[in-house]
Design a protein around this motif. Structure first.
Motif, PDB file in Angstrom:
ATOM      1  N   GLY A   1      -7.234  31.744 -21.519  1.00  9.59           N
ATOM      2  CA  GLY A   1      -7.518  33.158 -21.786  1.00  9.59           C
ATOM      3  C   GLY A   1      -6.260  33.996 -21.763  1.00  9.59           C
ATOM      4  O   GLY A   1      -6.056  34.868 -22.621  1.00  9.59           O
ATOM      5  N   GLU A   2      -5.394  33.741 -20.788  1.00 10.08           N
ATOM      6  CA  GLU A   2      -4.130  34.481 -20.701  1.00 10.08           C
ATOM      7  C   GLU A   2      -3.234  34.178 -21.902  1.00 10.08           C
ATOM      8  O   GLU A   2      -2.633  35.086 -22.490  1.00 10.08           O
ATOM      9  CB  GLU A   2      -3.416  34.136 -19.391  1.00 10.08           C
ATOM     10  CG  GLU A   2      -4.138  34.673 -18.165  1.00 10.08           C
ATOM     11  CD  GLU A   2      -3.625  34.095 -16.851  1.00 10.08           C
ATOM     12  OE1 GLU A   2      -2.732  33.202 -16.869  1.00 10.08           O
ATOM     13  OE2 GLU A   2      -4.138  34.518 -15.794  1.00 10.08           O
ATOM     14  N   TYR A   3      -3.137  32.902 -22.261  1.00  9.82           N
ATOM     15  CA  TYR A   3      -2.326  32.535 -23.426  1.00  9.82           C
ATOM     16  C   TYR A   3      -2.890  33.169 -24.700  1.00  9.82           C
ATOM     17  O   TYR A   3      -2.148  33.677 -25.535  1.00  9.82           O
ATOM     18  CB  TYR A   3      -2.257  31.013 -23.601  1.00  9.82           C
ATOM     19  CG  TYR A   3      -1.339  30.312 -22.628  1.00  9.82           C
ATOM     20  CD1 TYR A   3      -0.047  30.765 -22.396  1.00  9.82           C
ATOM     21  CD2 TYR A   3      -1.749  29.165 -21.962  1.00  9.82           C
ATOM     22  CE1 TYR A   3       0.804  30.105 -21.517  1.00  9.82           C
ATOM     23  CE2 TYR A   3      -0.906  28.493 -21.086  1.00  9.82           C
ATOM     24  CZ  TYR A   3       0.373  28.963 -20.866  1.00  9.82           C
ATOM     25  OH  TYR A   3       1.218  28.317 -20.009  1.00  9.82           O
ATOM     26  N   ARG A   4      -4.208  33.149 -24.855  1.00  7.25           N
ATOM     27  CA  ARG A   4      -4.825  33.743 -26.056  1.00  7.25           C
ATOM     28  C   ARG A   4      -4.573  35.250 -26.126  1.00  7.25           C
ATOM     29  O   ARG A   4      -4.347  35.797 -27.203  1.00  7.25           O
ATOM     30  CB  ARG A   4      -6.321  33.436 -26.084  1.00  7.25           C
ATOM     31  CG  ARG A   4      -6.616  32.011 -26.490  1.00  7.25           C
ATOM     32  CD  ARG A   4      -8.110  31.750 -26.606  1.00  7.25           C
ATOM     33  NE  ARG A   4      -8.325  30.389 -27.045  1.00  7.25           N
ATOM     34  CZ  ARG A   4      -8.964  29.459 -26.340  1.00  7.25           C
ATOM     35  NH1 ARG A   4      -9.484  29.743 -25.167  1.00  7.25           N
ATOM     36  NH2 ARG A   4      -9.114  28.240 -26.827  1.00  7.25           N
ATOM     37  N   THR A   5      -4.618  35.918 -24.983  1.00  2.29           N
ATOM     38  CA  THR A   5      -4.340  37.349 -24.949  1.00  2.29           C
ATOM     39  C   THR A   5      -2.914  37.621 -25.411  1.00  2.29           C
ATOM     40  O   THR A   5      -2.666  38.531 -26.207  1.00  2.29           O
ATOM     41  CB  THR A   5      -4.572  37.906 -23.532  1.00  2.29           C
ATOM     42  OG1 THR A   5      -5.944  37.714 -23.186  1.00  2.29           O
ATOM     43  CG2 THR A   5      -4.215  39.374 -23.442  1.00  2.29           C
ATOM     44  N   THR A   6      -1.977  36.819 -24.944  1.00  2.00           N
ATOM     45  CA  THR A   6      -0.578  36.976 -25.356  1.00  2.00           C
ATOM     46  C   THR A   6      -0.427  36.735 -26.850  1.00  2.00           C
ATOM     47  O   THR A   6       0.261  37.482 -27.551  1.00  2.00           O
ATOM     48  CB  THR A   6       0.325  35.999 -24.575  1.00  2.00           C
ATOM     49  OG1 THR A   6       0.183  36.259 -23.181  1.00  2.00           O
ATOM     50  CG2 THR A   6       1.779  36.131 -24.979  1.00  2.00           C
TER      51      THR A   6
ATOM     52  N   VAL B   1       4.776  30.400 -26.428  1.00  2.00           N
ATOM     53  CA  VAL B   1       3.515  30.370 -25.679  1.00  2.00           C
ATOM     54  C   VAL B   1       2.829  29.019 -25.875  1.00  2.00           C
ATOM     55  O   VAL B   1       2.304  28.433 -24.933  1.00  2.00           O
ATOM     56  CB  VAL B   1       2.598  31.536 -26.105  1.00  2.00           C
ATOM     57  CG1 VAL B   1       1.222  31.421 -25.481  1.00  2.00           C
ATOM     58  CG2 VAL B   1       3.242  32.868 -25.744  1.00  2.00           C
ATOM     59  N   VAL B   2       2.859  28.513 -27.098  1.00  2.00           N
ATOM     60  CA  VAL B   2       2.261  27.200 -27.373  1.00  2.00           C
ATOM     61  C   VAL B   2       3.021  26.118 -26.616  1.00  2.00           C
ATOM     62  O   VAL B   2       2.416  25.207 -26.028  1.00  2.00           O
ATOM     63  CB  VAL B   2       2.235  26.917 -28.891  1.00  2.00           C
ATOM     64  CG1 VAL B   2       1.702  25.523 -29.179  1.00  2.00           C
ATOM     65  CG2 VAL B   2       1.406  27.971 -29.610  1.00  2.00           C
ATOM     66  N   ALA B   3       4.348  26.202 -26.579  1.00  2.00           N
ATOM     67  CA  ALA B   3       5.160  25.230 -25.831  1.00  2.00           C
ATOM     68  C   ALA B   3       4.869  25.322 -24.338  1.00  2.00           C
ATOM     69  O   ALA B   3       4.797  24.294 -23.642  1.00  2.00           O
ATOM     70  CB  ALA B   3       6.646  25.451 -26.109  1.00  2.00           C
ATOM     71  N   ASP B   4       4.676  26.533 -23.823  1.00  2.00           N
ATOM     72  CA  ASP B   4       4.308  26.694 -22.414  1.00  2.00           C
ATOM     73  C   ASP B   4       2.973  26.011 -22.124  1.00  2.00           C
ATOM     74  O   ASP B   4       2.820  25.318 -21.115  1.00  2.00           O
ATOM     75  CB  ASP B   4       4.195  28.176 -22.039  1.00  2.00           C
ATOM     76  CG  ASP B   4       5.544  28.865 -21.924  1.00  2.00           C
ATOM     77  OD1 ASP B   4       6.565  28.170 -21.730  1.00  2.00           O
ATOM     78  OD2 ASP B   4       5.573  30.107 -22.014  1.00  2.00           O
ATOM     79  N   ALA B   5       2.002  26.208 -23.003  1.00  2.00           N
ATOM     80  CA  ALA B   5       0.692  25.587 -22.821  1.00  2.00           C
ATOM     81  C   ALA B   5       0.797  24.069 -22.901  1.00  2.00           C
ATOM     82  O   ALA B   5       0.135  23.353 -22.137  1.00  2.00           O
ATOM     83  CB  ALA B   5      -0.299  26.111 -23.852  1.00  2.00           C
TER      84      ALA B   5
END
Length: 176
Positions: A77-82, A91-95
């Motif tokens: 949810g946090e990644y999608r908000t970003t 962000v994708v690399a962080d995930a």
């Protein structure tokens, strides 16, 4: 999904064997890889979350798995908000580093393709290949490059846009 619900699911897949929230799937319940794959598949469908087999190894009790599912749901949810503000490959690399290949893939728009080395296959398979079997770490950006380290290898993530859409290119990054 709470620990009791997960224990009930495991019990059903283990032919009705009693499962408590703190039972370890592999050590206490004699679980195996085929049952693990069934559990992961069922949980992925029932929760709508991108659950992977490795998650069961990292969270082998219903209580730990319930906690992991809460964490996965919150972080996605946090990644999608970003990402809602603007697509950010970092962000994708962080995930990918934190949550795994399926979670990273769940963040990518459907029209995005992926290329990694000579790899051919689904985005998830290529992300798993890029991530490797162990842990990987997102490195600080260098000159705009999104980098991750897996083992002794550093990989560079880059976006290439053309009329066909967005393609994420993963390549070895020179270290030295």
């Amino acid at each position: 999904m709470d620990a009791v619900s997960i224990a009930a699911l495991w019990s059903r897949l283990l032919d009705g064997a009693s499962v408590r929230p703190d039972d370890d799937f592999f050590f206490d319940l004699d679980g195996n890889s085929l049952l693990a794959a069934s559990i992961v598949s069922e949980l992925s469908v029932s929760t709508g979350l991108p659950v992977e087999l490795r998650d069961l190894y990292l969270a082998p009790t219903p209580r730990e798995f319930a906690s992991y599912l809460d964490h996965l749901n919150r972080r996605l949810g946090e990644y999608r908000t970003t990402l809602a503000a603007a697509f950010d490959l970092g962000v994708v690399a962080d995930a990918l580093a934190e949550l795994g290949a399926s979670a990273a893939d769940a963040l990518l728009p459907a029209e995005v393709t992926l290329a990694y080395g000579d790899g051919d296959g689904s985005r998830v398979a290529l992300l798993r290949q890029a991530r490797g079997n162990g842990a990987c770490t997102r490195l600080p950006m260098q000159g705009g490059d999104v980098l991750i380290r897996r083992g002794g290898t550093v990989l560079r993530f880059d976006c290439d846009s053309d009329t066909a859409g967005v393609r994420i290119l993963v390549t070895d990054h020179p270290t030295g």
